[in-house]
Design an enzyme around this catalytic site. Structure first.
Site, PDB file in Angstrom:
ATOM      1  N   ASN A 204       0.792  11.000 -14.613  1.00  0.00           N
ATOM      2  CA  ASN A 204      -0.612  10.569 -14.536  1.00  0.00           C
ATOM      3  C   ASN A 204      -1.509  11.702 -15.007  1.00  0.00           C
ATOM      4  O   ASN A 204      -1.028  12.782 -15.349  1.00  0.00           O
ATOM      5  CB  ASN A 204      -0.956  10.108 -13.112  1.00  0.00           C
ATOM      6  CG  ASN A 204      -0.711  11.214 -12.107  1.00  0.00           C
ATOM      7  OD1 ASN A 204      -1.349  12.250 -12.161  1.00  0.00           O
ATOM      8  ND2 ASN A 204       0.248  11.010 -11.205  1.00  0.00           N
ATOM      9  N   ASP A 273       3.667   6.881  -7.620  1.00  0.00           N
ATOM     10  CA  ASP A 273       4.118   5.921  -6.615  1.00  0.00           C
ATOM     11  C   ASP A 273       5.501   5.357  -6.949  1.00  0.00           C
ATOM     12  O   ASP A 273       6.224   4.926  -6.064  1.00  0.00           O
ATOM     13  CB  ASP A 273       3.107   4.772  -6.514  1.00  0.00           C
ATOM     14  CG  ASP A 273       1.828   5.221  -5.815  1.00  0.00           C
ATOM     15  OD1 ASP A 273       1.939   6.002  -4.848  1.00  0.00           O
ATOM     16  OD2 ASP A 273       0.730   4.830  -6.254  1.00  0.00           O
ATOM     17  N   LYS A 283      19.102  10.405 -24.443  1.00  0.00           N
ATOM     18  CA  LYS A 283      17.866   9.852 -25.008  1.00  0.00           C
ATOM     19  C   LYS A 283      18.048   8.379 -25.395  1.00  0.00           C
ATOM     20  O   LYS A 283      19.032   8.020 -26.059  1.00  0.00           O
ATOM     21  CB  LYS A 283      17.481  10.679 -26.245  1.00  0.00           C
ATOM     22  CG  LYS A 283      16.153  10.305 -26.825  1.00  0.00           C
ATOM     23  CD  LYS A 283      15.868  11.103 -28.078  1.00  0.00           C
ATOM     24  CE  LYS A 283      14.669  10.487 -28.785  1.00  0.00           C
ATOM     25  NZ  LYS A 283      14.516  10.986 -30.139  1.00  0.00           N
ATOM     26  N   PHE A 316      -6.184  12.490  -0.063  1.00  0.00           N
ATOM     27  CA  PHE A 316      -7.169  12.153  -1.095  1.00  0.00           C
ATOM     28  C   PHE A 316      -7.002  10.685  -1.451  1.00  0.00           C
ATOM     29  O   PHE A 316      -5.885  10.163  -1.419  1.00  0.00           O
ATOM     30  CB  PHE A 316      -6.954  13.001  -2.358  1.00  0.00           C
ATOM     31  CG  PHE A 316      -7.627  14.352  -2.290  1.00  0.00           C
ATOM     32  CD1 PHE A 316      -7.144  15.346  -1.443  1.00  0.00           C
ATOM     33  CD2 PHE A 316      -8.744  14.626  -3.064  1.00  0.00           C
ATOM     34  CE1 PHE A 316      -7.767  16.583  -1.370  1.00  0.00           C
ATOM     35  CE2 PHE A 316      -9.368  15.864  -3.008  1.00  0.00           C
ATOM     36  CZ  PHE A 316      -8.875  16.845  -2.159  1.00  0.00           C
ATOM     37  N   LYS A 330      -6.327   3.674   3.811  1.00  0.00           N
ATOM     38  CA  LYS A 330      -5.288   4.694   3.593  1.00  0.00           C
ATOM     39  C   LYS A 330      -5.272   5.710   4.731  1.00  0.00           C
ATOM     40  O   LYS A 330      -4.214   6.137   5.189  1.00  0.00           O
ATOM     41  CB  LYS A 330      -5.534   5.410   2.256  1.00  0.00           C
ATOM     42  CG  LYS A 330      -5.225   4.546   1.045  1.00  0.00           C
ATOM     43  CD  LYS A 330      -5.606   5.244  -0.257  1.00  0.00           C
ATOM     44  CE  LYS A 330      -5.458   4.283  -1.429  1.00  0.00           C
ATOM     45  NZ  LYS A 330      -5.879   4.858  -2.709  1.00  0.00           N
ATOM     46  N   LYS A 334      -1.938   5.985   7.016  1.00  0.00           N
ATOM     47  CA  LYS A 334      -1.157   7.217   6.919  1.00  0.00           C
ATOM     48  C   LYS A 334      -1.384   8.148   8.117  1.00  0.00           C
ATOM     49  O   LYS A 334      -0.873   9.260   8.146  1.00  0.00           O
ATOM     50  CB  LYS A 334      -1.476   7.921   5.594  1.00  0.00           C
ATOM     51  CG  LYS A 334      -1.158   7.032   4.375  1.00  0.00           C
ATOM     52  CD  LYS A 334      -1.282   7.762   3.045  1.00  0.00           C
ATOM     53  CE  LYS A 334      -1.184   6.734   1.915  1.00  0.00           C
ATOM     54  NZ  LYS A 334      -0.737   7.300   0.639  1.00  0.00           N
TER      55      LYS A 334
END
Ligand code: CTP
Length: 393
Positions: A204, A273, A283, A316, A330, A334
Site C-alpha cells: 500500500n 489485511d 516467477k 490509526f 475499530k 480492537k
C-alpha cells in the site's frame, strides 16, 4: 524548533569544522539565537567571518577581549553544543582545564551540553580519550557520534564527526521535556509487503512518515522506543531500537515479541489485511487473465487488545472521509484506548505528505479535532494524549 533559545556553538580545531557552518545555519533557520566560540586552532581551519555571516552575531575567540564574556555567554545560553570536539578539548573539559575562552565557558556553563567528537580513529580508541568521554557522559554530557567512515587523513575508522542534521537532532532532544522517561513505547510504521512471487507483491502507499515522527518525538521526550517498520525510505530516528520487517506476519511476530516490556503500543503501520494464499516460489509467467487467491492476515492490534492489561493501545484509522463512526467501531472492536482518525482523501493528510489532519477518539467517546499540522507536531499531540491515559492506569 528553537524559538527564543540561545545556543552557544563551540568549534575546535578539526577539519570537520566546515560542518559547523551547516549546524549554525540549521539552528538559525529553526529560530535559535546562535553565538559561536572558536578556539585558536579552529580559526586555522575556518574563519570567524563565515559564522558571523551565518549567525548575524559577533564570533568569540579571545578570552581577554572582554573580561566577562566567559560568564555572560554561559549565563545566557540554554544549550551548549561543541562540534567538532577534538580529543584535546574533550580531555581538557574532563579535567577542568580552563586555558582558553571555550574551556572557561565549559566551566562556567550549567545547562545541557551536546558534544560531537571528531578525530582520527587511533586517537579515538586511546584509553585516555575513552576514559574522559566516559566520565563526561556520566556527568550528563550528551555525546553524538563519532561514526565509522572515511577520515580526512585518508584512513577508515571510528572518529568521523556525525553530519549536521544529527547534531541538530541531538540539540532538539537535549532541549525537549523528558516527560516520557520510564515509558517503553512500541511503535509500528510503514506498509507491509505480501509476496505474490519472488518479483511481485501486494502493498500500500504508506510512507512510514507518521510512525517515524512518533518514534522520533517519543525518543526526544525520554522514552525507550522500539520501532518496527515495513519498507520505508525514512531514516530510522537516532536512539531508537529499529526492527525492519517486510510481511505482516513478520511485523506481528516482532510486535508480539516486544509487547511484554512495552508500556504503550502505537500502531501507525498500514498492515496489509490480506496476503496471497500461496506465494509462488518461482516467477509467474504472464497469462491473459489470472486470479489471485488471498487469505486474511492476523489483525495485530486486535490480538494485542485481547491481552491489553494496563498498557495503553493506540491505533490509526485511515478512512476515505472523516468517518468517526467507522473509527469508533475499530476502537471498540480492537479494545483500544485511543484511535487516530485520518482522512486520506485530503491532500494535506495521510500517505507520503509531511502534514496530517487528525481526529482523536478515546474509549469514553470523546472526540477531539485538530487543524492541519506537521507530522512531528501531530506526533507530540498523540504522545500527550497517550501519556494522560498512562498516568491514570
Ligand atoms: N491493524 C493491525 N493489523 C492488521 C490490520 C490493521 O494491527 N492486520 C491496525 C493498524 O495498524 C491500525 C488499525 O489496526 O492501527 C486500523 O487499521 P485499518 O486498516 O484502518 O483498519 P482495519 O481494521 O484493517 O479495517 P479496514 O481495512 O476494513 O478499514
Amino acid at each position: 524548533m528553537f524559538r527564543d533559545q540561545n545556543i552557544l556553538l563551540g568549534v575546535t580545531g578539526s577539519i570537520a569544522a566546515y560542518k559547523s557552518v551547516d549546524i549554525a545555519r540549521r539552528l538559525v533557520e529553526n529560530g535559535a539565537h546562535v553565538k559561536v566560540v572558536m578556539t585558536e586552532a579552529a580559526c586555522r581551519f575556518i574563519t570567524p567571518y563565515i559564522f558571523e555571516a551565518v549567525t548575524g552575531n559577533q564570533v568569540y575567540t579571545d578570552l581577554f577581549k572582554d573580561p566577562f564574556s566567559h560568564i555572560n555567554l554561559a549565563r545566557e545560553a540554554h544549550l551548549f553544543i561543541v562540534a567538532p570536539a577534538t580529543a584535546n578539548t574533550i580531555n581538557k573539559f574532563s579535567c577542568g582545564i580552563a586555558d582558553n575562552l571555550l574551556s572557561n565557558l565549559w566551566l562556567a556553563y550549567e545547562g545541557p551540553i551536546v558534544v560531537a567528537p571528531a578525530m582520527n580513529f587511533r586517537m579515538y580508541r586511546k584509553p585516555v580519550v575513552k576514559k574522559h568521554i566516559r566520565d563526561l557522559r556520566q556527568s550528563g554530557v550528551q555525546f553524538v557520534g563519532p561514526v565509522t567512515g572515511s577520515l580526512a587523513c585518508g584512513e577508515e575508522g571510528e572518529g568521523r564527526m556525525v553530519e549536521a542534521a544529527e547534531v541538530v537532532e541531538a540539540a532538539v532532544s537535549a532541549l525537549s521535556k523528558k516527560d516520557l522517561t520510564g515509558q517503553n513505547i512500541l511503535i509500528t510504521a510503514g506498509p507491509t509487503v505480501e509476496p505474490i512471487d519472488p518479483v511481485r507483491y501486494i502493498s500500500n502507499r504508506s510512507s512510514g512518515k507518521m510512525g517515524y515522527a512518533v518514534a522520533k518525538a517519543a525518543y526526544r521526550r525520554g522514552a525507550e522506543v522500539t520501532l518496527v517498520s515495513g519498507p520505508s525510505s525514512q531514516q530510522p530516528p537516532a536512539g531508537v531500537s529499529f526492527i525492519k520487517v517486510e510481511r505482516a506476519s513478520e511485523m506481528a511476530a516482532e510486535v508480539f515479541k516486544h509487547f511484554n516490556k512495552a508500556t504503550s503500543v502505537i500502531m501507525a503501520a498500514a498492515v496489509a489485511d490480506y496476503m496471497p494464499s500461496d506465494a509462488a516460489k518461482v516467477k509467474l509467467r504472464k497469462e491473459d487473465e489470472i486470479s489471485l487467491k488471498l487469505k486474511k492476515n492476523t489483525d495485530i492490534l486486535s490480538e494485542l487488545g485481547k491481552k491489553k492489561g494496563h498498557k495503553v493501545l493506540v491505533g490509526f484509522a485511515a478512512e476515505s472521509g472523516k468517518d468517526v463512526k467507522s473509527a469508533t467501531g475499530k476502537l471498540k472492536e480492537k479494545n483500544l484506548d485511543l484511535i487516530i482518525l485520518n482522512d486520506i482523501s485530503r491532500k494535506d493528510a495521510g500517505f507520503d505528505v509531511d502534514t496530517n489532519v487528525i481526529t482523536i477518539i478515546n474509549n469514553k467517546g470523546n472526540i477531539a479535532e485538530y487543524p492541519v499540522m506537521k507530522k512531528i507536531e501531530v506526533a507530540d499531540i498523540i504522545l500527550d494524549r497517550m501519556l494522560e491515559i498512562s498516568a491514570k492506569t
